[in-house]
Enzyme design. Structure first.
Site, PDB file in Angstrom:
ATOM      1  N   ASP A   1       8.911  -7.046   1.718  1.00 58.17           N
ATOM      2  CA  ASP A   1       8.873  -8.247   2.551  1.00 58.17           C
ATOM      3  C   ASP A   1      10.076  -8.323   3.485  1.00 58.17           C
ATOM      4  O   ASP A   1       9.939  -8.671   4.660  1.00 58.17           O
ATOM      5  CB  ASP A   1       8.810  -9.492   1.660  1.00 58.17           C
ATOM      6  CG  ASP A   1       7.640  -9.441   0.703  1.00 58.17           C
ATOM      7  OD1 ASP A   1       6.490  -9.407   1.190  1.00 58.17           O
ATOM      8  OD2 ASP A   1       7.872  -9.415  -0.513  1.00 58.17           O
TER       9      ASP A   1
ATOM     10  N   HIS B   1       1.987  -9.136  -3.425  1.00 61.22           N
ATOM     11  CA  HIS B   1       1.013  -9.581  -4.428  1.00 61.22           C
ATOM     12  C   HIS B   1       1.021  -8.709  -5.675  1.00 61.22           C
ATOM     13  O   HIS B   1       0.898  -9.221  -6.800  1.00 61.22           O
ATOM     14  CB  HIS B   1      -0.384  -9.600  -3.801  1.00 61.22           C
ATOM     15  CG  HIS B   1      -0.490 -10.483  -2.597  1.00 61.22           C
ATOM     16  ND1 HIS B   1      -0.256 -11.842  -2.648  1.00 61.22           N
ATOM     17  CD2 HIS B   1      -0.777 -10.193  -1.299  1.00 61.22           C
ATOM     18  CE1 HIS B   1      -0.414 -12.366  -1.448  1.00 61.22           C
ATOM     19  NE2 HIS B   1      -0.722 -11.390  -0.607  1.00 61.22           N
ATOM     20  N   GLU B   2       1.169  -7.383  -5.481  1.00 58.72           N
ATOM     21  CA  GLU B   2       1.125  -6.498  -6.647  1.00 58.72           C
ATOM     22  C   GLU B   2       2.335  -6.648  -7.560  1.00 58.72           C
ATOM     23  O   GLU B   2       2.351  -6.145  -8.676  1.00 58.72           O
ATOM     24  CB  GLU B   2       0.974  -5.031  -6.213  1.00 58.72           C
ATOM     25  CG  GLU B   2       2.065  -4.516  -5.312  1.00 58.72           C
ATOM     26  CD  GLU B   2       1.709  -4.625  -3.849  1.00 58.72           C
ATOM     27  OE1 GLU B   2       2.172  -3.777  -3.067  1.00 58.72           O
ATOM     28  OE2 GLU B   2       0.948  -5.559  -3.492  1.00 58.72           O
TER      29      GLU B   2
ATOM     30  N   HIS C   1       1.402  -3.490   4.581  1.00 59.37           N
ATOM     31  CA  HIS C   1       1.878  -4.713   3.931  1.00 59.37           C
ATOM     32  C   HIS C   1       1.519  -5.862   4.869  1.00 59.37           C
ATOM     33  O   HIS C   1       2.029  -5.934   5.992  1.00 59.37           O
ATOM     34  CB  HIS C   1       3.380  -4.641   3.694  1.00 59.37           C
ATOM     35  CG  HIS C   1       3.891  -5.747   2.817  1.00 59.37           C
ATOM     36  ND1 HIS C   1       3.362  -6.027   1.578  1.00 59.37           N
ATOM     37  CD2 HIS C   1       4.897  -6.640   3.002  1.00 59.37           C
ATOM     38  CE1 HIS C   1       4.008  -7.048   1.038  1.00 59.37           C
ATOM     39  NE2 HIS C   1       4.947  -7.436   1.883  1.00 59.37           N
ATOM     40  N   HIS C   2       0.637  -6.755   4.426  1.00 60.70           N
ATOM     41  CA  HIS C   2       0.040  -7.712   5.346  1.00 60.70           C
ATOM     42  C   HIS C   2       0.494  -9.143   5.053  1.00 60.70           C
ATOM     43  O   HIS C   2       0.531  -9.572   3.896  1.00 60.70           O
ATOM     44  CB  HIS C   2      -1.483  -7.620   5.273  1.00 60.70           C
ATOM     45  CG  HIS C   2      -1.989  -6.248   5.608  1.00 60.70           C
ATOM     46  ND1 HIS C   2      -2.168  -5.271   4.644  1.00 60.70           N
ATOM     47  CD2 HIS C   2      -2.300  -5.679   6.793  1.00 60.70           C
ATOM     48  CE1 HIS C   2      -2.589  -4.161   5.231  1.00 60.70           C
ATOM     49  NE2 HIS C   2      -2.679  -4.372   6.536  1.00 60.70           N
TER      50      HIS C   2
ATOM     51  N   GLU D   1      -0.087  -2.930   9.573  1.00 60.52           N
ATOM     52  CA  GLU D   1      -0.916  -1.763   9.282  1.00 60.52           C
ATOM     53  C   GLU D   1      -0.056  -0.528   9.031  1.00 60.52           C
ATOM     54  O   GLU D   1      -0.328   0.262   8.122  1.00 60.52           O
ATOM     55  CB  GLU D   1      -1.884  -1.505  10.442  1.00 60.52           C
ATOM     56  CG  GLU D   1      -3.090  -2.418  10.447  1.00 60.52           C
ATOM     57  CD  GLU D   1      -3.981  -2.177   9.224  1.00 60.52           C
ATOM     58  OE1 GLU D   1      -4.570  -1.090   9.124  1.00 60.52           O
ATOM     59  OE2 GLU D   1      -4.058  -3.078   8.361  1.00 60.52           O
TER      60      GLU D   1
END
Length: 219
Positions: free
Chosen positions: A65, A55-56, A37-38, A33
């Site tokens: 990451d 993902h983007e 970035h999950h 949170e």
């Protein structure tokens, strides 16, 4: 150690029990949170598998990451794998095949003599038999224990066949198992002492959970 595969960073974390695993996940959720970035993750009892990708950016590994991966490792202070072990350790090992032969995995955990976990790992093998997966777990566990500095290992497995074959009580009649049995004998010879003890399946839940986590992650 985080591994990059299929466009994601992946690592498996192993804890003493579900409570410790859940507490870890709660901390990771707060980090995610904060960094917006999950992760993609999976929890099975005392294991937590985490996959990271951006993902983007087309679902590939980016600085986002690696930053989150480092922050997750910092939560544990290096306790997942210190790279060192006392000279005397316990090792629980197991293997499983969904099909026999079929999709298979090996799992092992290295613990101190007072049952504090030092390292645990589940490894997907591809197509193999139950016996091949069990023997592979033993081989991987002994190699890891030796690399970490252990010189005496008390091995516990719920496979009576593997235990009695390693003790020399049973002959290894399956020719497919001869090479790995021989390799384990060679590896065991590097230690001052290795003992083999058969335990009921209920006392081998830690290694079994690592096997199933590796199989589920692959599926």
């Amino acid at each position: 150690m985080w591994q990059e595969k299929n466009g994601e960073l992946y690592k498996q974390f192993v804890f003493k029990d579900f409570r410790e695993a859940f507490a870890f996940m709660t901390k990771v959720a707060r980090l995610a949170e904060e960094q917006q970035h999950h992760p993609r993750w999976q929890n099975i009892w005392n294991t937590v598998d985490i996959w990271l990708s951006t993902h983007e950016e087309g679902s590939k590994v980016t600085d986002k990451d690696t930053v989150l991966a480092d922050a997750i490792d910092d939560l544990l202070g290096g306790k997942q794998d210190t790279g060192k072990a006392p000279e005397m350790v316990k090792m629980f090992a197991d293997g499983g095949s969904r099909g026999n032969p079929g999709p298979s995995a090996s799992g092992y955990a290295v613990l101190t003599m007072d049952d504090k976990q030092i390292f645990g790992e589940g490894v997907y093998l591809g197509t193999a038999t139950n016996n091949q997966a069990e023997y592979t777990a033993l081989k991987l566990g002994l190699e890891k224990a030796y690399d970490m500095g252990a010189r005496e290992v008390s091995v516990f497995m719920d496979s009576l066949l593997v235990i009695n074959q390693m003790k020399g009580i049973y002959k290894v009649r399956n020719k497919d198992l001869w090479p790995i049995h021989s390799a384990i004998k060679t590896q065991a010879g590097k230690f001052r002492r290795v003992t083999y003890t058969h335990v009921p399946r209920k006392l081998n839940k830690l290694a079994d959970s690592l096997v199933n986590a590796a199989l589920d992650a692959q599926a």
